[in-house]
Design a protein around this motif. Structure first.
Motif, PDB file in Angstrom:
ATOM      1  N   ALA A   1       0.774  -1.730   0.483  1.00 43.04           N
ATOM      2  CA  ALA A   1       0.082   0.098  -0.018  1.00 43.04           C
ATOM      3  C   ALA A   1       0.685   0.882  -0.265  1.00 43.04           C
ATOM      4  O   ALA A   1       0.286   2.319  -0.883  1.00 43.04           O
ATOM      5  N   GLY A   2       2.058   1.129   0.590  1.00 40.41           N
ATOM      6  CA  GLY A   2       3.153   2.589   0.984  1.00 40.41           C
ATOM      7  C   GLY A   2       3.021   2.058  -0.249  1.00 40.41           C
ATOM      8  O   GLY A   2       3.551   4.026  -0.515  1.00 40.41           O
ATOM      9  N   LEU A   3       3.688   1.529  -1.528  1.00 38.72           N
ATOM     10  CA  LEU A   3       4.014   1.801  -2.455  1.00 38.72           C
ATOM     11  C   LEU A   3       3.420   2.775  -3.458  1.00 38.72           C
ATOM     12  O   LEU A   3       3.910   3.357  -4.648  1.00 38.72           O
ATOM     13  N   ALA A   4       1.772   1.547  -3.105  1.00 37.77           N
ATOM     14  CA  ALA A   4       1.367   2.511  -4.354  1.00 37.77           C
ATOM     15  C   ALA A   4       0.690   3.616  -3.790  1.00 37.77           C
ATOM     16  O   ALA A   4       0.651   5.016  -4.924  1.00 37.77           O
ATOM     17  N   GLY A   5       1.100   4.621  -2.775  1.00 40.32           N
ATOM     18  CA  GLY A   5       0.643   5.444  -1.954  1.00 40.32           C
ATOM     19  C   GLY A   5       1.469   6.432  -3.172  1.00 40.32           C
ATOM     20  O   GLY A   5       1.362   7.907  -3.223  1.00 40.32           O
TER      21      GLY A   5
ATOM     22  N   HIS B   1      12.777   8.816  -1.745  1.00 41.27           N
ATOM     23  CA  HIS B   1      11.297   9.772  -1.822  1.00 41.27           C
ATOM     24  C   HIS B   1      10.960   7.990  -1.575  1.00 41.27           C
ATOM     25  O   HIS B   1       9.596   8.057  -1.032  1.00 41.27           O
ATOM     26  N   PHE B   2      11.333   7.419  -2.598  1.00 38.28           N
ATOM     27  CA  PHE B   2      10.557   5.725  -3.001  1.00 38.28           C
ATOM     28  C   PHE B   2      10.712   5.229  -1.544  1.00 38.28           C
ATOM     29  O   PHE B   2       9.796   4.134  -0.804  1.00 38.28           O
ATOM     30  N   ALA B   3      11.600   4.747  -0.927  1.00 44.30           N
ATOM     31  CA  ALA B   3      12.114   4.207   0.176  1.00 44.30           C
ATOM     32  C   ALA B   3      10.888   4.599   1.251  1.00 44.30           C
ATOM     33  O   ALA B   3      10.688   4.198   1.751  1.00 44.30           O
ATOM     34  N   TYR B   4      11.494   5.916   1.823  1.00 49.15           N
ATOM     35  CA  TYR B   4      10.363   6.548   2.875  1.00 49.15           C
ATOM     36  C   TYR B   4       9.586   6.748   2.558  1.00 49.15           C
ATOM     37  O   TYR B   4       8.254   6.083   3.339  1.00 49.15           O
ATOM     38  N   GLY B   5       8.354   6.943   1.061  1.00 48.58           N
ATOM     39  CA  GLY B   5       6.755   6.000   1.302  1.00 48.58           C
ATOM     40  C   GLY B   5       6.559   4.804   1.518  1.00 48.58           C
ATOM     41  O   GLY B   5       5.538   4.523   2.205  1.00 48.58           O
ATOM     42  N   THR B   6       6.820   3.951   1.217  1.00 50.66           N
ATOM     43  CA  THR B   6       6.985   3.092   1.111  1.00 50.66           C
ATOM     44  C   THR B   6       6.477   2.534   2.051  1.00 50.66           C
ATOM     45  O   THR B   6       6.359   2.224   2.565  1.00 50.66           O
ATOM     46  N   SER B   7       7.850   3.174   3.129  1.00 47.82           N
ATOM     47  CA  SER B   7       7.901   2.245   4.505  1.00 47.82           C
ATOM     48  C   SER B   7       7.146   2.915   5.413  1.00 47.82           C
ATOM     49  O   SER B   7       6.579   2.050   6.390  1.00 47.82           O
TER      50      SER B   7
END
Length: 181
Positions: free
Chosen positions: A22-26, A75-81
Protein backbone atom coordinates in the motif's frame (compact mmCIF):
# COMPACT_ATOMS: atom_id res chain seq x y z
CA UNK A 1 -2.14 -29.90 8.60
CA UNK A 2 -4.32 -27.80 10.85
CA UNK A 3 -3.63 -24.06 10.83
CA UNK A 4 -4.16 -22.16 14.06
CA UNK A 5 -6.75 -19.40 13.51
CA UNK A 6 -5.24 -16.96 16.02
CA UNK A 7 -1.73 -16.58 14.63
CA UNK A 8 -0.59 -13.11 15.72
CA UNK A 9 2.79 -13.32 13.97
CA UNK A 10 1.09 -14.37 10.75
CA UNK A 11 -1.42 -11.55 11.08
CA UNK A 12 1.38 -9.07 11.81
CA UNK A 13 3.40 -10.26 8.81
CA UNK A 14 0.34 -10.08 6.60
CA UNK A 15 -0.52 -6.56 7.78
CA UNK A 16 3.06 -5.35 7.31
CA UNK A 17 3.31 -6.90 3.84
CA UNK A 18 0.00 -5.39 2.74
CA UNK A 19 1.12 -2.11 4.29
CA UNK A 20 4.37 -2.07 2.32
CA UNK A 21 2.49 -2.73 -0.92
CA UNK A 22 0.00 0.00 0.00
CA UNK A 23 2.89 2.36 0.78
CA UNK A 24 4.39 1.64 -2.63
CA UNK A 25 1.03 2.43 -4.27
CA UNK A 26 0.75 5.63 -2.24
CA UNK A 27 4.29 6.64 -3.18
CA UNK A 28 3.57 6.09 -6.88
CA UNK A 29 0.43 8.22 -6.53
CA UNK A 30 2.14 11.10 -4.70
CA UNK A 31 4.98 10.98 -7.24
CA UNK A 32 2.49 11.33 -10.09
CA UNK A 33 0.68 14.11 -8.22
CA UNK A 34 3.94 15.99 -7.67
CA UNK A 35 5.05 15.52 -11.29
CA UNK A 36 1.76 16.97 -12.56
CA UNK A 37 2.01 19.89 -10.12
CA UNK A 38 5.65 20.55 -11.10
CA UNK A 39 4.64 20.67 -14.77
CA UNK A 40 1.89 23.19 -13.99
CA UNK A 41 3.90 25.38 -11.60
CA UNK A 42 7.30 24.90 -13.31
CA UNK A 43 8.75 23.96 -9.90
CA UNK A 44 11.85 21.77 -9.78
CA UNK A 45 12.12 18.58 -7.74
CA UNK A 46 12.44 18.95 -3.99
CA UNK A 47 15.88 18.57 -2.48
CA UNK A 48 14.38 17.79 0.95
CA UNK A 49 14.78 13.98 0.72
CA UNK A 50 18.49 14.29 -0.12
CA UNK A 51 19.07 16.98 2.49
CA UNK A 52 17.48 14.94 5.29
CA UNK A 53 19.16 11.70 4.19
CA UNK A 54 22.53 13.48 4.04
CA UNK A 55 22.02 14.94 7.52
CA UNK A 56 21.01 11.57 8.97
CA UNK A 57 23.66 9.44 7.25
CA UNK A 58 26.46 11.97 6.79
CA UNK A 59 26.74 10.90 3.12
CA UNK A 60 26.46 13.38 0.25
CA UNK A 61 25.69 12.58 -3.41
CA UNK A 62 28.79 13.12 -5.56
CA UNK A 63 27.06 14.90 -8.47
CA UNK A 64 23.81 16.62 -9.47
CA UNK A 65 22.74 13.52 -11.44
CA UNK A 66 23.32 11.34 -8.41
CA UNK A 67 21.53 13.88 -6.19
CA UNK A 68 18.33 13.50 -8.22
CA UNK A 69 18.66 9.69 -8.26
CA UNK A 70 19.29 9.52 -4.51
CA UNK A 71 16.38 11.89 -3.93
CA UNK A 72 14.02 9.60 -5.82
CA UNK A 73 15.34 6.50 -4.03
CA UNK A 74 14.89 8.13 -0.62
CA UNK A 75 11.42 9.36 -1.64
CA UNK A 76 10.32 5.83 -2.61
CA UNK A 77 11.93 4.13 0.39
CA UNK A 78 10.40 6.65 2.81
CA UNK A 79 6.94 6.56 1.23
CA UNK A 80 6.88 2.78 0.95
CA UNK A 81 7.97 2.40 4.57
CA UNK A 82 5.08 4.63 5.70
CA UNK A 83 2.85 1.84 4.47
CA UNK A 84 3.90 -0.09 7.58
CA UNK A 85 1.95 2.44 9.65
CA UNK A 86 -1.11 1.79 7.48
CA UNK A 87 -0.67 -1.94 8.02
CA UNK A 88 -0.49 -1.47 11.78
CA UNK A 89 -3.67 0.63 11.71
CA UNK A 90 -5.39 -2.20 9.87
CA UNK A 91 -4.05 -4.74 12.36
CA UNK A 92 -5.55 -2.64 15.15
CA UNK A 93 -8.92 -2.84 13.40
CA UNK A 94 -9.02 0.67 11.94
CA UNK A 95 -10.26 0.48 8.35
CA UNK A 96 -11.43 2.66 5.49
CA UNK A 97 -11.64 6.43 5.73
CA UNK A 98 -10.89 6.65 9.48
CA UNK A 99 -7.61 4.75 8.95
CA UNK A 100 -6.80 6.90 5.93
CA UNK A 101 -7.35 10.10 7.94
CA UNK A 102 -5.14 8.92 10.79
CA UNK A 103 -2.48 7.80 8.30
CA UNK A 104 -2.62 11.18 6.51
CA UNK A 105 -2.33 13.06 9.82
CA UNK A 106 0.68 11.03 10.94
CA UNK A 107 2.50 11.41 7.61
CA UNK A 108 1.89 15.10 7.17
CA UNK A 109 2.56 15.99 10.82
CA UNK A 110 5.86 14.09 10.65
CA UNK A 111 6.87 16.04 7.56
CA UNK A 112 5.91 19.38 9.11
CA UNK A 113 8.10 18.58 12.12
CA UNK A 114 10.97 16.69 10.49
CA UNK A 115 11.80 18.89 7.49
CA UNK A 116 12.30 22.10 9.51
CA UNK A 117 14.34 20.13 12.07
CA UNK A 118 16.83 19.21 9.32
CA UNK A 119 16.65 22.65 7.64
CA UNK A 120 15.07 21.03 4.59
CA UNK A 121 12.02 23.34 4.71
CA UNK A 122 10.88 26.34 6.73
CA UNK A 123 8.46 25.79 9.60
CA UNK A 124 4.79 25.71 8.60
CA UNK A 125 4.26 29.10 10.25
CA UNK A 126 6.73 30.62 7.77
CA UNK A 127 5.31 29.00 4.63
CA UNK A 128 2.74 30.48 2.27
CA UNK A 129 -0.76 29.02 2.75
CA UNK A 130 -0.79 27.99 -0.92
CA UNK A 131 2.44 26.01 -0.46
CA UNK A 132 1.01 24.24 2.59
CA UNK A 133 -2.25 23.51 0.75
CA UNK A 134 -0.42 21.96 -2.22
CA UNK A 135 1.73 19.90 0.13
CA UNK A 136 -1.35 18.73 2.05
CA UNK A 137 -3.00 17.81 -1.25
CA UNK A 138 -0.03 15.68 -2.29
CA UNK A 139 -0.03 13.88 1.05
CA UNK A 140 -3.80 13.37 0.85
CA UNK A 141 -3.27 11.73 -2.56
CA UNK A 142 -0.68 9.45 -0.94
CA UNK A 143 -2.93 8.54 2.00
CA UNK A 144 -5.97 7.90 -0.21
CA UNK A 145 -4.04 5.71 -2.65
CA UNK A 146 -2.35 3.80 0.16
CA UNK A 147 -5.70 3.42 1.93
CA UNK A 148 -7.48 2.15 -1.16
CA UNK A 149 -4.64 -0.27 -1.86
CA UNK A 150 -4.51 -1.53 1.72
CA UNK A 151 -8.26 -1.99 1.97
CA UNK A 152 -8.32 -3.83 -1.36
CA UNK A 153 -5.49 -6.14 -0.25
CA UNK A 154 -7.15 -6.66 3.13
CA UNK A 155 -10.60 -7.43 1.69
CA UNK A 156 -10.03 -11.18 1.90
CA UNK A 157 -10.39 -13.82 -0.74
CA UNK A 158 -13.18 -14.15 -3.27
CA UNK A 159 -14.99 -16.76 -1.19
CA UNK A 160 -14.73 -14.69 1.99
CA UNK A 161 -16.18 -11.64 0.21
CA UNK A 162 -19.07 -13.75 -1.15
CA UNK A 163 -19.79 -15.13 2.31
CA UNK A 164 -19.67 -11.65 3.86
CA UNK A 165 -22.04 -10.34 1.20
CA UNK A 166 -24.45 -13.21 1.87
CA UNK A 167 -24.31 -12.64 5.63
CA UNK A 168 -24.99 -8.92 5.11
CA UNK A 169 -27.99 -9.70 2.92
CA UNK A 170 -29.35 -12.14 5.50
CA UNK A 171 -28.99 -9.48 8.20
CA UNK A 172 -30.79 -6.91 6.07
CA UNK A 173 -33.65 -9.33 5.49
CA UNK A 174 -33.76 -10.17 9.21
CA UNK A 175 -33.25 -13.89 8.63
CA UNK A 176 -30.12 -14.26 10.79
CA UNK A 177 -31.65 -12.14 13.56
CA UNK A 178 -34.30 -14.84 14.10
CA UNK A 179 -31.57 -17.36 15.02
CA UNK A 180 -29.89 -15.12 17.60
CA UNK A 181 -32.62 -15.49 20.21
Amino acid sequence: MKVKEENILGELGSALGKGLLAGLAGTAAITLSQMIEMQITKRGPSEAPVKVASEVTGVQPTSEDKKEKVGMEVHFAYGTSWGVARGLLGLLGLKGLPATLVHFGAIWATELIMLPKYDAAPPATEQEPKTLAVDALHHAVYALAAGFAYDALDAGGKHERKLNKLVDQLHVKGILDKFKS
